[in-house]
Design a protein around this motif. Structure first.
Motif, short mmCIF file in Angstrom:
data_model
loop_
_atom_site.label_atom_id
_atom_site.label_comp_id
_atom_site.label_asym_id
_atom_site.label_seq_id
_atom_site.Cartn_x
_atom_site.Cartn_y
_atom_site.Cartn_z
N GLU A 495 0.90 -1.33 -0.01
CA GLU A 495 0.06 0.28 0.12
C GLU A 495 1.10 1.36 -0.06
OE1 GLU A 495 -3.77 -1.35 2.59
OE2 GLU A 495 -2.47 0.05 3.36
N LEU A 496 0.41 2.31 -0.90
CA LEU A 496 0.77 3.56 -0.43
C LEU A 496 -0.29 4.47 -0.01
CD1 LEU A 496 2.67 4.24 -3.90
CD2 LEU A 496 3.82 4.00 -1.62
N GLU A 497 -0.02 4.89 1.20
CA GLU A 497 -1.23 5.77 1.96
C GLU A 497 -0.64 7.09 2.11
OE1 GLU A 497 -3.53 4.13 5.68
OE2 GLU A 497 -1.94 5.20 6.39
N TYR A 498 -1.54 8.03 1.88
CA TYR A 498 -1.45 9.57 1.92
C TYR A 498 -2.59 10.31 2.43
CZ TYR A 498 0.86 13.91 0.76
OH TYR A 498 1.48 15.37 0.63
N PRO A 499 -2.20 11.14 3.64
CA PRO A 499 -3.05 11.83 4.01
C PRO A 499 -3.88 12.90 3.11
CG PRO A 499 -1.42 12.60 5.05
CD PRO A 499 -0.94 11.54 4.52
N LEU A 506 -8.54 11.99 6.91
CA LEU A 506 -8.95 11.48 5.73
C LEU A 506 -7.77 11.28 5.05
CD1 LEU A 506 -11.79 10.91 4.67
CD2 LEU A 506 -11.57 12.99 3.08
N LYS A 507 -7.65 9.96 4.55
CA LYS A 507 -6.58 9.27 3.83
C LYS A 507 -6.90 8.66 2.54
CE LYS A 507 -3.22 8.82 7.86
NZ LYS A 507 -2.53 7.92 8.49
N ALA A 508 -6.04 8.76 1.71
CA ALA A 508 -6.23 8.01 0.32
C ALA A 508 -5.00 6.90 0.31
CB ALA A 508 -5.86 9.00 -1.04
N ARG A 534 -9.68 6.19 3.59
CA ARG A 534 -9.81 5.78 4.87
C ARG A 534 -10.08 7.01 5.70
NH1 ARG A 534 -4.63 1.71 4.35
NH2 ARG A 534 -5.78 0.18 3.34
N TRP A 535 -11.06 6.72 6.70
CA TRP A 535 -11.61 7.81 7.50
C TRP A 535 -11.38 7.34 9.09
CZ3 TRP A 535 -16.96 9.38 9.40
CH2 TRP A 535 -16.95 10.66 9.98
N PHE A 536 -10.28 8.13 9.66
CA PHE A 536 -10.04 7.48 11.00
C PHE A 536 -11.04 8.54 12.00
CE2 PHE A 536 -6.55 6.39 9.02
CZ PHE A 536 -6.27 5.14 9.31
N SER A 537 -12.24 7.98 12.00
CA SER A 537 -13.40 8.50 12.56
C SER A 537 -13.60 8.19 13.85
CB SER A 537 -14.65 8.22 11.87
OG SER A 537 -14.99 6.73 12.24
N PRO A 538 -14.44 8.91 14.75
CA PRO A 538 -14.67 8.44 16.13
C PRO A 538 -15.05 7.29 16.42
CG PRO A 538 -15.46 10.67 15.80
CD PRO A 538 -15.14 9.92 14.42
N LEU A 539 -15.77 6.48 15.44
CA LEU A 539 -16.18 5.11 15.62
C LEU A 539 -14.88 4.31 15.29
CD1 LEU A 539 -18.34 2.89 15.60
CD2 LEU A 539 -18.70 3.16 13.00
N GLY A 540 -13.94 4.63 14.86
CA GLY A 540 -12.66 3.91 14.41
C GLY A 540 -12.21 4.03 13.10
N GLU A 555 -14.61 -8.54 -12.84
CA GLU A 555 -15.53 -7.90 -12.13
C GLU A 555 -14.83 -7.12 -11.09
OE1 GLU A 555 -16.24 -11.11 -12.43
OE2 GLU A 555 -18.12 -11.30 -13.61
N SER A 556 -15.11 -5.96 -10.67
CA SER A 556 -14.45 -5.21 -9.37
C SER A 556 -15.02 -5.73 -8.27
CB SER A 556 -14.54 -3.80 -9.76
OG SER A 556 -15.72 -3.39 -9.53
N GLU A 557 -14.11 -5.09 -7.24
CA GLU A 557 -14.86 -5.73 -6.02
C GLU A 557 -14.91 -4.49 -4.92
OE1 GLU A 557 -16.55 -8.77 -3.69
OE2 GLU A 557 -16.11 -8.79 -5.34
N PHE A 558 -16.01 -4.11 -4.17
CA PHE A 558 -16.07 -3.04 -3.28
C PHE A 558 -15.98 -3.64 -1.82
CE2 PHE A 558 -18.57 -0.50 -0.34
CZ PHE A 558 -17.70 0.66 -0.29
N ASN A 559 -15.16 -3.12 -0.91
CA ASN A 559 -14.82 -3.75 0.23
C ASN A 559 -15.23 -2.22 1.22
OD1 ASN A 559 -14.14 -6.65 0.12
ND2 ASN A 559 -12.68 -5.47 -1.04
N PHE A 560 -16.07 -2.51 2.27
CA PHE A 560 -15.92 -1.79 3.44
C PHE A 560 -15.72 -2.34 4.87
CE2 PHE A 560 -18.84 -0.17 6.77
CZ PHE A 560 -18.13 1.18 7.19
N MET A 561 -15.15 -1.75 5.70
CA MET A 561 -14.69 -2.64 6.90
C MET A 561 -14.37 -1.53 7.79
SD MET A 561 -14.58 -6.06 6.90
CE MET A 561 -13.29 -6.18 8.26
N ILE A 562 -14.80 -1.79 9.29
CA ILE A 562 -14.28 -0.95 10.21
C ILE A 562 -13.31 -1.55 10.91
CG2 ILE A 562 -15.22 -0.12 12.67
CD1 ILE A 562 -17.82 0.04 11.73
N GLY A 563 -12.02 -0.77 11.10
CA GLY A 563 -10.87 -1.41 11.86
C GLY A 563 -9.69 -1.06 11.04
N PRO A 564 -8.38 -1.16 11.64
CA PRO A 564 -7.35 -0.76 11.15
C PRO A 564 -6.87 -1.76 10.02
CG PRO A 564 -6.89 -1.58 13.13
CD PRO A 564 -8.45 -1.31 13.17
#
Length: 566
Positions: A495-499, A506-508, A534-540, A555-564
């Protein structure tokens, strides 16, 4: 350098953008602008441009007073390299040993940041011998004809110093012993610079205090220059959390989640957690409670355990129902390394009710596939992450072995190796990587293994361009393909992660994954790439990721998760 490169150096003075309404990133603040101009100079000095100069910036305001225009004129000069490096003064080490301690050596491009880091390293080297007040003087000489910079480090060692009284202040909840057991300095010992640094890092790593509040202040008592008292200042931050949330995940549909946790229970540094998740899909629900004491009975032994109740849906195959308990006993075997022994007792049922097209093999062998697991596990882990939630540096390495067969009908040996690395490669751009390998071997004479114990990849925690549990060896029945699971797994995530908006967390992210679950050595690597927010929200940490497979499907795949992430 291009304008865009230089604009990125100005961290606090930025042109208005899409998120300006939320982050105020386009607002002009004079003090921040002055700090940014200093950062610009440091940035050039760090790139080797020791003759860099800039004229006073031209700042103008539009007639309607809504816009500020800034022009910065710079004279970059030429890039310089390091020339000869020498040492003088009170030398307590051979020059060759001092030279090996440097990060900036002859022939390297000059870097002011590396030069300052070298001063700290040399200072700490002397302080570890007890010379707390050593003075390292960097004498720099610029040679324009050869475009080099020579350096002479001059040492004034001062006198030997011992630690005096060590006190802790500001801990209104956390007990003194929780903090003191993290310290690498002790009253009466010779002063140690590395001991001071590591002590501060260890206290920060606890996560019980505001990071900026952890400060070690030193002061000699009147008339005793050979004694150094130390005061550790901390400021408590909330360690208990009560979270409620609702959302939608591709594997569970709509869900409701709650978590109650206290990572500093009763101020003793103990961790107590309870979590539950209930989803619209009745086949997905979980409850878990756990407790860990990292220094049980004021010793170095850590003791913990958990109780679990979990239902999970393996799409179009079966519903897995697990309930059980786990006990763990650990002990450090190094500065950042810990060894764990665990015992797990768990009952597993595979259910077919509500599954549209259940796997015929599972139906036929339901007695063997369900049952009880009783196992011992052994894990060694080396953890040097700088932050376990928002990791930007360090590494995590672990190896585990689980042996099942102490009763029950699960009889196997499972081995898993996990390696993760984190590093900032440019500014706040962070490179994250993970490699995991696994193998499971049956103790049955015919080599049989329960399907639920085998490896399946796909989904938000392995191959993000493929459906959850979708990758593995297959079996065919009535022209339908079922995932049988593999005895081996191998996958890597990069991964390359950038705020993109630090103020709101909020990060991309841009990612690439590769791997497979397979039998024997019949490896058929799948690849995917994708991007996410990625959003480091009060929920996590909330993860929204779109994965695009490079092999095996379109086909593409969309994933949504809570957690680091990993």
């Amino acid at each position: 350098f291009t304008d865009d490169q230089l604009k990125r150096v100005l961290r606090n003075t930025q042109e208005g953008g899409f998120f300006s309404w939320a982050t105020n990133s386009g607002n002009f603040k004079e003090l921040d602008f002055k700090n940014d101009m200093q950062m610009l100079q440091v940035w050039y000095l760090n790139e080797g441009y020791v003759r860099f100069r800039n004229e006073p910036p031209i700042v103008s305001v539009s007639e309607d007073k809504k816009w500020v225009f800034i022009t910065i004129k710079v004279e970059e000069g030429k890039k310089y390299k390091m020339g000869p490096v020498d040492f003088g003064g009170d030398l307590l080490f051979p020059k060759e040993e001092l030279y090996q301690s440097l990060g900036l050596k002859t022939g390297d491009t000059f870097s002011i940041i590396k030069r300052n880091q070298d001063i700290l390293a040399l200072t700490e080297k002397y302080q570890d011998l007890g010379y707390a007040n050593v003075n390292v003087i960097p004498n720099l000489d610029i040679h324009d004809s050869s475009l080099t910079v020579s350096m002479n480090y001059d040492f004034e060692k001062g006198t030997l110093v011992h630690f005096g009284r060590i006190t802790v202040k500001g801990n209104t909840k956390t007990r003194d012993k929780v903090i003191r057991r993290e310290l690498k300095i002790h009253e009466g010992e010779l002063y140690s610079g590395s001991g001071m640094r590591v002590s501060k890092e260890n206290v920060q790593r606890l996560g019980f205090f505001d990071q900026e509040s952890v400060q070690l202040q030193t002061k000699s008592p009147p008339g005793r220059p050979d004694i150094m008292d130390v005061e550790l200042q901390v400021k408590e931050r909330p360690t208990g959390q009560f979270q409620l949330g609702a959302g939608y995940a591709t594997t569970t549909k709509f869900f409701f989640t709650t978590q109650v946790s206290e990572s500093n229970f009763l101020g003793k540094g103990q961790d107590l957690r309870f979590s539950t998740q209930i989803s619209a899909n009745e086949a997905d629900k979980s409850f878990r409670i756990s407790f860990t004491d990292p220094f049980a009975w004021d010793s170095k032994w850590s003791v913990g355990g958990s109780l679990t109740y979990e239902k999970s849906n393996i799409p179009n195959e079966y519903i897995e129902f697990r309930k059980g308990m786990q006990l763990n006993l650990g002990h450090p075997v190094g500065e950042y390394t810990r060894f764990w022994v665990g015992y797990r007792l768990e009952q597993i049922q595979l259910l077919m009710g509500g599954v549209a097209n259940p796997d015929p093999y599972i139906l036929k062998n339901i007695g063997f596939e369900s049952g009880t697991i009783s196992s011992l596990s052994f894990t060694v882990a080396n953890d040097k992450r700088n932050d376990r939630l928002v990791t930007t540096g360090g590494h995590y390495l672990s190896a585990s072995e689980e042996i099942a067969g102490l009763g029950g009908n699960r009889k196997f040996a499972r081995s898993i190796g996990d390696a993760r690395f984190y590093r900032k490669i440019w500014g706040d751009l962070t490179l994250r990587s993970k490699l995991e390998v696994g193998n499971i071997t049956s103790f049955y004479s015919d080599g049989r293994l329960q399907s639920s114990e085998k490896f399946r990849l796909g989904g938000p925690n392995s191959l993000r361009g493929y459906p959850a549990y979708g990758i593995g060896p297959t079996r065919v029945f009535d022209d339908r393909i079922y995932n049988a699971g593999g005895n081996n797994e191998l996958f890597t995530m990069w991964e390359l992660e950038y705020p993109i908006a630090n103020e709101i967390g909020l990060k991309a992210v841009l990612f690439y994954d590769a791997g497979d679950a397979f039998q024997e050595y019949k490896l058929n690597l799948r690849h995917d790439w994708g991007w996410g927010i990625r959003w480091f929200s009060p929920l996590g940490p909330l993860r929204f990721e779109w994965g695009y497979p490079l092999k095996g499907r379109t086909e593409s795949e969309f994933n949504f998760m809570i957690g680091p992430p990993f």
